[in-house]
Scaffold this motif. Sequence first.
Motif, short mmCIF file in Angstrom:
data_model
loop_
_atom_site.label_atom_id
_atom_site.label_comp_id
_atom_site.label_asym_id
_atom_site.label_seq_id
_atom_site.Cartn_x
_atom_site.Cartn_y
_atom_site.Cartn_z
N LEU A 46 21.98 -12.32 66.28
CA LEU A 46 20.53 -12.27 66.42
C LEU A 46 19.96 -11.00 65.79
CD1 LEU A 46 20.56 -13.29 70.18
CD2 LEU A 46 19.86 -14.75 68.29
N TRP A 48 16.26 -8.93 65.63
CA TRP A 48 14.86 -8.79 66.07
C TRP A 48 13.99 -8.47 64.86
CZ3 TRP A 48 11.57 -4.38 66.43
CH2 TRP A 48 10.45 -4.53 67.28
N ARG A 51 7.32 -7.57 67.18
CA ARG A 51 6.55 -8.04 68.33
C ARG A 51 5.08 -7.68 68.16
NH1 ARG A 51 8.76 -3.17 70.69
NH2 ARG A 51 10.46 -4.27 71.74
N TYR A 110 11.75 -0.53 79.59
CA TYR A 110 12.79 -1.22 78.84
C TYR A 110 12.26 -2.57 78.41
CZ TYR A 110 13.72 -3.60 83.28
OH TYR A 110 13.61 -4.31 84.43
N TYR A 111 12.93 -3.18 77.45
CA TYR A 111 12.39 -4.37 76.79
C TYR A 111 13.46 -5.44 76.70
CZ TYR A 111 8.96 -0.87 75.54
OH TYR A 111 8.03 0.12 75.60
N HIS B 33 18.53 0.61 79.00
CA HIS B 33 19.07 -0.53 79.73
C HIS B 33 19.64 -1.59 78.80
CE1 HIS B 33 17.85 0.91 83.62
NE2 HIS B 33 16.63 1.10 83.19
N GLN B 35 20.76 -5.68 78.28
CA GLN B 35 20.50 -7.07 78.69
C GLN B 35 21.60 -7.96 78.08
OE1 GLN B 35 17.72 -4.86 79.90
NE2 GLN B 35 17.71 -4.89 77.65
N TYR B 50 19.21 -8.64 82.93
CA TYR B 50 18.31 -7.61 82.42
C TYR B 50 18.51 -6.33 83.22
CZ TYR B 50 15.27 -8.62 86.41
OH TYR B 50 14.77 -8.78 87.68
N GLU B 51 18.04 -5.24 82.71
CA GLU B 51 18.14 -3.93 83.36
C GLU B 51 19.57 -3.66 83.85
OE1 GLU B 51 15.08 -3.23 86.32
OE2 GLU B 51 15.94 -1.30 86.85
N TYR B 90 25.47 -12.39 73.94
CA TYR B 90 24.96 -11.24 73.20
C TYR B 90 24.46 -10.17 74.17
CZ TYR B 90 24.89 -14.30 69.10
OH TYR B 90 25.25 -15.14 68.08
N GLN B 92 22.15 -6.61 74.42
CA GLN B 92 20.94 -6.11 73.74
C GLN B 92 20.46 -4.84 74.41
OE1 GLN B 92 17.32 -7.26 75.31
NE2 GLN B 92 16.86 -5.27 74.39
N TYR B 94 17.71 -1.20 73.16
CA TYR B 94 16.53 -0.90 72.35
C TYR B 94 16.60 0.56 71.95
CZ TYR B 94 15.58 0.14 77.16
OH TYR B 94 15.73 0.58 78.43
N SER B 97 12.16 3.67 69.14
CA SER B 97 10.90 3.05 68.73
C SER B 97 10.68 1.71 69.43
CB SER B 97 10.89 2.84 67.21
OG SER B 97 11.89 1.93 66.82
N SER B 98 11.51 1.43 70.40
CA SER B 98 11.50 0.19 71.20
C SER B 98 11.87 -1.05 70.42
CB SER B 98 10.17 0.01 71.94
OG SER B 98 9.13 -0.36 71.04
N SER B 99 12.50 -0.90 69.27
CA SER B 99 13.05 -2.05 68.55
C SER B 99 14.26 -2.59 69.31
CB SER B 99 13.50 -1.64 67.15
OG SER B 99 12.42 -1.21 66.36
N LEU B 100 14.35 -3.90 69.43
CA LEU B 100 15.51 -4.48 70.11
C LEU B 100 16.73 -4.39 69.20
CD1 LEU B 100 14.20 -7.71 71.90
CD2 LEU B 100 14.02 -5.30 72.57
N PHE B 102 20.64 -5.83 69.00
CA PHE B 102 21.58 -6.82 69.54
C PHE B 102 23.00 -6.48 69.13
CE2 PHE B 102 18.90 -10.06 71.37
CZ PHE B 102 17.70 -9.98 70.67
N GLY B 104 26.81 -7.98 68.16
CA GLY B 104 27.17 -9.04 67.22
C GLY B 104 27.51 -10.37 67.87
#
Lengths: 126, 111
Positions: A46, A48, A51, A110-111, B33, B35, B50-51, B90, B92, B94, B97-100, B102, B104
Amino acid sequence: VQLEESGPGLVKPSQTLSLTCTVSGDSVRSLTHYWTWIRQPAGKGLEWIGRIYTSGNTNYNPSLKSRVTISLDRSNNRFSLILTSATAADTAVYYCAREAEGTDRSGDYYYYVDVWGNGTTVTVSS
Amino acid sequence: NFMLTQPHSVSESPGKTVTISCTRNSGSIASDHVQWYQQRPGSSPTTVIYEDNQRLSGVPDRFSASIDTSSNSASLTISGLKTEDEADYYCQSYDRSSSLIFGGGTKLTVL
């Protein structure tokens, strides 16, 4: 909450990839969620893409930022992805998703994605 | 930026317990965190954890997760394996810059 992607399944190289995500069961005006695009090349992981928030503020993957625009259509409760100068490397399943912003006990944000669309396959080929 | 590395595949028998790791190559695993998502063959992903260790509503308590700062990794553990658990998983997180970001993905085979 349901999200449904729509758009052309075939895009020619160098042209623009354009997809729309229609949201039902929630509003793109939500103050508690973001609206997100994620893609997955066949057999791979995946990635990203970016958003958008109801305010119109956006965040993009730095590797795609120069080619990506995500926008909101509040009146029709949907959001869109535009990816310019498409190449074969952009061939993938594209998912729209709802992204939550959580706050932990320390007050840190968190996201994560809490709702996924079914995905739509886009092939970049002449 | 950092990367999340997962084993390419794991396998285990029905009824057993399996653990999938997710190792962060720079920065502390505890600083952001983690996920976990499940993707069954031919389907879109669904959110499991999550978290770091919170199960999303409806996720069976056979699924649990944790982080380990000594190995700088997160782990997803599935107990009482069922054939329906066969999927790609998967992790995940961040970045600043809060980009997710992941991992592999790990293919779980329940044989």
